[in-house]
Design an enzyme around this catalytic site. Structure first.
Site, PDB file in Angstrom:
ATOM      1  N   ASP A  31     -25.735 -35.733 -13.995  1.00 23.53           N
ATOM      2  CA  ASP A  31     -26.090 -36.502 -15.188  1.00 23.53           C
ATOM      3  C   ASP A  31     -25.644 -37.949 -15.003  1.00 23.53           C
ATOM      4  OD1 ASP A  31     -25.759 -37.588 -18.024  1.00 23.53           O
ATOM      5  OD2 ASP A  31     -26.616 -35.618 -18.436  1.00 23.53           O
ATOM      6  N   ASN A  88     -30.311 -27.654 -25.190  1.00 20.96           N
ATOM      7  CA  ASN A  88     -30.627 -28.196 -26.512  1.00 20.96           C
ATOM      8  C   ASN A  88     -32.125 -28.036 -26.774  1.00 20.96           C
ATOM      9  OD1 ASN A  88     -27.930 -29.162 -26.850  1.00 20.96           O
ATOM     10  ND2 ASN A  88     -28.437 -30.924 -25.591  1.00 20.96           N
ATOM     11  N   VAL A  97     -34.668 -35.527 -23.787  1.00 24.92           N
ATOM     12  CA  VAL A  97     -35.788 -35.515 -22.845  1.00 24.92           C
ATOM     13  C   VAL A  97     -36.526 -34.200 -23.056  1.00 24.92           C
ATOM     14  CG1 VAL A  97     -36.487 -35.556 -20.419  1.00 24.92           C
ATOM     15  CG2 VAL A  97     -34.536 -36.935 -21.171  1.00 24.92           C
ATOM     16  N   HIS A 101     -34.050 -28.368 -20.046  1.00 26.29           N
ATOM     17  CA  HIS A 101     -32.998 -28.553 -19.057  1.00 26.29           C
ATOM     18  C   HIS A 101     -31.708 -27.908 -19.530  1.00 26.29           C
ATOM     19  CE1 HIS A 101     -33.023 -32.108 -21.698  1.00 26.29           C
ATOM     20  NE2 HIS A 101     -31.733 -32.255 -21.456  1.00 26.29           N
ATOM     21  N   MET A 102     -30.932 -27.461 -18.565  1.00 29.08           N
ATOM     22  CA  MET A 102     -29.644 -26.837 -18.816  1.00 29.08           C
ATOM     23  C   MET A 102     -28.550 -27.775 -18.314  1.00 29.08           C
ATOM     24  SD  MET A 102     -28.218 -23.306 -17.112  1.00 29.08           S
ATOM     25  CE  MET A 102     -29.302 -22.246 -18.042  1.00 29.08           C
TER      26      MET A 102
END
Length: 116
Positions: A31, A88, A97, A101-102
């Site tokens: 990230d 999320n 985004v 994604h995790m």
């Protein structure tokens, strides 16, 4: 077909990212604004906007997200002490985004999941 995302460009290596894992189904990268010592995003290579858009055809790729998370947690040295996997969904869920994604976060005590 789902819209192109910034993550699509990372998958194709059109923009720089610190990719730590990539195969035909998923890509994992650090990230750019880490929230913990270890903060890696694991994404399916196919654009799936949100969890609400998951279909049976996505089961293999989404299963791979979890096996890659376990592999990376071990490689990062966070598996034994513990880590958190976060997905999320939509605005109120904190998704920014719209490419499923995790987040794999760890490397330090993470505290409570939600503040009251």
């Amino acid at each position: 077909m789902a819209e192109e995302t910034i993550f699509s460009k990372i998958i194709r290596k059109e923009i720089p990212a610190n990719i730590v894992y990539q195969d035909e189904l998923v890509t994992a990268f650090r990230d750019i604004s880490p929230q913990a010592k270890t903060h890696i995003l694991i994404i399916p290579n196919k654009v799936i906007p949100t969890v609400n858009d998951v279909t049976e055809q996505d089961e293999v790729a989404l299963g791979r997200l979890f096996s890659v998370a376990a592999k990376l947690a071990k490689e990062e040295g966070v598996a034994e002490d513990g880590y958190r996997l976060i997905v999320n969904c939509n605005k109120h869920g904190g998704q920014e985004v719209f490419h499923l994604h995790m987040h794999l976060v760890g490397g330090e005590p993470l505290g409570r999941m939600l503040a009251k």
